[in-house]
Design an enzyme around this catalytic site. Structure first.
Site, PDB file in Angstrom:
ATOM      1  N   GLU A  51     -86.724  28.446  35.098  1.00  0.00           N
ATOM      2  CA  GLU A  51     -85.609  28.601  34.151  1.00  0.00           C
ATOM      3  C   GLU A  51     -84.450  29.407  34.724  1.00  0.00           C
ATOM      4  O   GLU A  51     -83.293  29.192  34.376  1.00  0.00           O
ATOM      5  CB  GLU A  51     -86.088  29.235  32.846  1.00  0.00           C
ATOM      6  CG  GLU A  51     -86.931  28.308  31.974  1.00  0.00           C
ATOM      7  CD  GLU A  51     -88.414  28.371  32.292  1.00  0.00           C
ATOM      8  OE1 GLU A  51     -88.786  28.989  33.321  1.00  0.00           O
ATOM      9  OE2 GLU A  51     -89.212  27.814  31.514  1.00  0.00           O
ATOM     10  N   PHE A 113     -97.739  33.008  19.365  1.00  0.00           N
ATOM     11  CA  PHE A 113     -97.818  32.562  20.752  1.00  0.00           C
ATOM     12  C   PHE A 113     -96.413  32.238  21.270  1.00  0.00           C
ATOM     13  O   PHE A 113     -95.669  31.506  20.625  1.00  0.00           O
ATOM     14  CB  PHE A 113     -98.725  31.329  20.852  1.00  0.00           C
ATOM     15  CG  PHE A 113     -98.782  30.756  22.244  1.00  0.00           C
ATOM     16  CD1 PHE A 113     -99.302  31.505  23.302  1.00  0.00           C
ATOM     17  CD2 PHE A 113     -98.298  29.478  22.510  1.00  0.00           C
ATOM     18  CE1 PHE A 113     -99.336  30.986  24.586  1.00  0.00           C
ATOM     19  CE2 PHE A 113     -98.338  28.953  23.785  1.00  0.00           C
ATOM     20  CZ  PHE A 113     -98.862  29.711  24.829  1.00  0.00           C
ATOM     21  N   GLN A 114     -96.068  32.800  22.401  1.00  0.00           N
ATOM     22  CA  GLN A 114     -94.763  32.606  23.034  1.00  0.00           C
ATOM     23  C   GLN A 114     -93.598  33.023  22.153  1.00  0.00           C
ATOM     24  O   GLN A 114     -92.498  32.490  22.246  1.00  0.00           O
ATOM     25  CB  GLN A 114     -94.599  31.160  23.523  1.00  0.00           C
ATOM     26  CG  GLN A 114     -95.618  30.835  24.611  1.00  0.00           C
ATOM     27  CD  GLN A 114     -95.296  29.581  25.396  1.00  0.00           C
ATOM     28  OE1 GLN A 114     -94.725  28.638  24.859  1.00  0.00           O
ATOM     29  NE2 GLN A 114     -95.671  29.569  26.660  1.00  0.00           N
ATOM     30  N   LYS A 163     -88.422  26.338  15.863  1.00  0.00           N
ATOM     31  CA  LYS A 163     -88.930  24.966  15.938  1.00  0.00           C
ATOM     32  C   LYS A 163     -88.796  24.224  14.609  1.00  0.00           C
ATOM     33  O   LYS A 163     -88.484  23.030  14.585  1.00  0.00           O
ATOM     34  CB  LYS A 163     -90.401  25.002  16.370  1.00  0.00           C
ATOM     35  CG  LYS A 163     -90.900  23.672  16.890  1.00  0.00           C
ATOM     36  CD  LYS A 163     -92.272  23.836  17.531  1.00  0.00           C
ATOM     37  CE  LYS A 163     -92.811  22.506  18.045  1.00  0.00           C
ATOM     38  NZ  LYS A 163     -94.154  22.661  18.640  1.00  0.00           N
ATOM     39  N   MET A 478     -78.916  43.573  54.306  1.00  0.00           N
ATOM     40  CA  MET A 478     -78.041  44.559  53.668  1.00  0.00           C
ATOM     41  C   MET A 478     -78.798  45.854  53.398  1.00  0.00           C
ATOM     42  O   MET A 478     -78.250  46.946  53.519  1.00  0.00           O
ATOM     43  CB  MET A 478     -77.463  43.980  52.375  1.00  0.00           C
ATOM     44  CG  MET A 478     -76.359  44.813  51.785  1.00  0.00           C
ATOM     45  SD  MET A 478     -75.013  45.119  52.953  1.00  0.00           S
ATOM     46  CE  MET A 478     -73.830  43.871  52.451  1.00  0.00           C
TER      47      MET A 478
END
Ligand SMILES: Cc1ncc(C[n+]2csc(CCOP(=O)(O)OP(=O)(O)O)c2C)c(N)n1
Lengths: 567, 163
Positions: A51, A113-114, A163, A478
């Site tokens: 993502e 959940f999630q 949802k 760096m």
């Protein structure tokens, strides 16, 4: 028309003119993915492999086109993976709309959940965010999201859609209007202030234009170029602003700041008037604020009032869109009878030419190792200086900014504000998707590329012929440089051990891999990489570079702009 | 210097946390904060007390204005204004103190609003400094509980904060 929330989203995006949406499916966005399958007509979904990359790709698309990038991720880990990308876009004011799935309304707050409080997590890194609680508000909310993302000072907007809202039904018509009493972006700078500013410019003896990312984001390149030519003043540009004014123009002194040119930083330091345009006096630009430009008066043009007088006190603030303000300045200059002080300007320029003559970007070319600077210059030659260059973060980013001069805006795509390693490859994908015929390069290091290397798979699936230029110095360069300078060469954890064979790695992903080790074959090998032979292929170019090379010039932390280390 | 910043904001669930989040993220402090609905259902009024140099406060106000849920912001301290805070203070009240508190409450124009055999609860309205002064007159060991509303305020005269 009656449809589900998921369908409304898809139809809305099409009506909004969105071409590409970058995303990754999951439980809380399944209805939306289903609607993409059944209802999407022109809308093109690109399946990334992480993502974070979806957000950076949308970001690269946005930076290279000026249009908003659009992202779709699921709830919980989908949203948290997107956070780095959203923060990256936020720090650089990139227009973006990120759609996140959420658990059903009835389960919010139950540690489902999630479930994650996406609106809470993203609040400090978005321009605004929404949780949609009623499907009847969905279309209006999306309209607001796009309006907010693209107007005023642009930025990412998150729309969190539970949802059950995705499956609930409502009627849909594309909302033509948006009404937000609490959000009224400025559309015009104050004419009186603009006039005062022009007068101040014409009476300056050692003036300098200082242009930043706002000139790119505000599409003010033409107006800026015109103004600079009319005034005959020197101009310096920030890391974010490169390309808004052509680097090849004589009036350009290059980039300023920590790794800016000697002439840019000294001219800033000794100026008596700074005209800041869409720049925000970032600490990487000003160095030590107490030592910053002691003699300078400051004019500051910016769309965001909160950027003005934040770090340095400004004499003439002008809040407005850069393009409009510069247009008005140009018009005043056309009409005014006032003249700039030609004599003082000539003296100023001869001083600047002396500084420029130090040739601060020269570097040592002896030795059997390829110098990273030489590699970037060679890429510039092989692409006629006309590629889109996305970069990761580290020494290679600074070499790219220094040795790949940009003559056009929106060509240089880098994470300046957040400095996100892993940005480069996905951003280059977004650029390539937006400009299929153009050359899209990712300049990276062996550290950064490994942060989103999985996107090689996405590039194969969608036929994105990005050219990856990996300046492989075997170090988190760096970090190594700072350890060399400031930590008595204790190279703690900055050596990159156990590197993969990038050529084979690229090949196993179905791409072309090329290794370049010899300075003598550098040009020829890069010519081939950018030749028609590989026009449609992704090429991973692993260039083994001098491990000890440092980025110069440099202003150490705490020093003033006039205290540069040259070599 | 102390500033009283008052604002109208959209009556949305996340609005308060945006304001509070701005203060913590940018390192500004909040001495007091109060928020409640207004006559207009869609708006709430938030008032907060903060301190800083005038440049810092200017920056605070700009950032507040940038929040999409914030409709209007006013720094009351910039002009003539009226400010008030409400306090309820519960005191241990036995023996001589029962009379003494009554006198003190009178002087400060407070009201005793709840009484038990061992306690008084006094209600007092005024500028924050007046409430501070009242607290200063009382032996800390006798204070059982203080609760203050935080300052609210309006501009004097005809000027008002509305959409
Ligand atoms: C996500 C992330 N983690 C850590 C850093 C800190 N950091 C800045 S530059 C750098 C080294 C980058 O190494 P490499 O990509 O190999 O580039 P080089 O400097 O060698 O050119 C690191 C670790 C960062 N910018 N981003």
């Amino acid at each position: 028309m009656e449809m589900t929330g998921a369908q409304i989203l898809v139809h809305y995006l099409e009506d909004e003119g969105v071409e590409h949406i970058w995303g990754y499916p999951g439980g809380a966005v399944l209805p939306i993915y289903d609607a993409l399958d059944t209802d999407a007509d022109k809308l093109n979904h690109i399946l990334v492999r992480h993502e974070q990359a979806a957000v950076h790709a949308a970001d690269g698309y946005a930076r290279s086109t000026g249009k908003p990038g659009v992202v779709l991720v699921t709830s919980g880990p989908g949203a948290t993976n997107a956070v780095t990308g959203i923060a990256t876009a936020y720090m650089d004011s990139i227009p973006m709309v990120c759609i996140t799935g959420q658990v059903p309304t009835a389960m919010i707050g139950l540690d489902a959940f999630q479930e994650i409080d996406t609106v809470g997590i993203t609040r400090p890194i978005v321009k605004h965010n929404f949780l949609v609680k009623d499907v009847n508000d969905l279309a209006d909310t999306l309209k607001k999201a796009f309006y907010l993302a693209t107007t005023g000072r642009p930025g990412p907007v998150v729309v969190d859609i539970p949802k059950d809202i995705q499956t609930a039904k409502s009627s849909y018509v594309y909302p033509q209007e948006v009404d937000m009493r609490s959000y009224l972006p400025v559309t015009k700078g104050h004419s009186g202030q603009i006039k005062k500013a022009v007068e101040m410019m014409l009476s300056a003896k050692r003036p300098i234009l200082y242009s930043g990312g706002g000139s790119v984001l505000g599409d003010a390149s033409a107006e800026l170029t015109k103004l600079t030519h009319k005034l005959g003043f020197p101009i310096v540009q920030t890391l974010m602003g490169l390309g808004a004014f052509p680097a090849s123009d004589k009036q350009s002194l290059g980039m300023l700041g920590m790794h800016g040119t000697y002439e840019a930083n000294l001219s800033m330091h000794h100026s008596d008037l700074i005209i800041a345009i869409g720049a925000r006096f970032d600490d990487r630009v000003t160095g030590n604020l107490e030592k910053f430009c002691p003699d300078a008066k400051i004019i500051h043009v910016d769309i965001d009032p909160a950027s003005i007088s934040k770090n340095v006190i400004v004499d003439i603030p002008i809040v407005g869109p850069v393009k409009q303000v510069l247009t008005e300045m140009n018009a005043i200059l056309d009409e005014t009878t006032l003249k700039s002080d030609k004599e003082a300007l000539a003296d100023w320029w001869s001083q600047i030419e002396e500084w420029r003559a130090t040739n601060c970007l020269r570097y040592d070319t002896i030795g059997s190792k390829i110098k990273p600077q030489a590699a970037v210059e060679s890429v510039w030659r092989a692409t006629n200086g006309d590629a889109y260059v996305s970069s990761d973060v580290g020494q290679h980013q600074m070499y790219a900014a220094q040795y790949y001069p940009f003559d056009k805006p929106r060509r240089w795509i880098n994470s300046g504000g957040l400095g996100t390693m892993g940005f480069g490859l996905p951003a280059a994908m977004g650029v390539q998707m937006a400009h299929p015929e153009a050359t899209s390069i990712c300049i990276t290091g062996e550290g950064s590329i490994q942060m989103n290397i999985q996107e090689l798979s996405t590039c194969l699936q969608y036929g994105l012929p990005v050219k990856i230029i990996c300046l492989n110095n075997g170090f988190l360069g760096m970090v190594r440089q700072w350890q060399e300078f400031f930590y008595e060469r204790r190279y703690s954890m900055s050596y990159m051990d156990s590197l993969p064979d990038f050529v084979k790695l690229a090949e196993s992903y179905g791409h072309v891999g090329v290794r370049i080790e010899d300075p003598k074959t550098l040009d020829a090998q890069l010519e081939e990489v950018f030749s028609d032979k590989y026009k449609d292929r992704l090429v991973f170019v692993d260039i083994l570079t001098d491990q000890q090379e440092n980025v110069y010039p440099m202003i150490p932390a705490g020093a003033g702009l006039n205290e540069m280390i040259l070599v | 210097m102390k500033h009283i910043i008052s604002m109208l904001m959209e009556n949305e669930s996340g609005a308060l946390s945006r304001v509070a989040g701005l203060f913590s993220a940018r390192g500004y402090n909040i001495h007091a904060l109060t928020v409640a609905p207004t006559e207009d259902d869609s708006l709430s009024r938030l008032t907060l007390v903060t301190s800083g140099t005038s440049a810092q406060i200017e920056q605070v106000v700009k950032h507040l204005n940038r929040l999409v849920d914030v409709v209007k912001v006013l720094d009351l301290t910039e002009g003539e204004h009226i400010e008030r805070e409400l306090m309820l203070i519960k005191l241990s009240a036995t023996g001589d103190m029962r009379e003494e508190y009554k006198r003190l409450a009178d002087i400060f124009r407070g009201d005793i609003v709840d009484v038990t055999s061992t306690t008084y609860t006094i209600q007092m309205v005024g500028k924050s400094q007046k409430l501070d002064a009242f607290i200063d007159t009382i032996d800390p060991v006798l204070i059982l509980e203080t609760v203050r509303s935080g300052t609210v305020g309006v501009m004097r005269g005809e000027k008002s904060l509305h959409v």
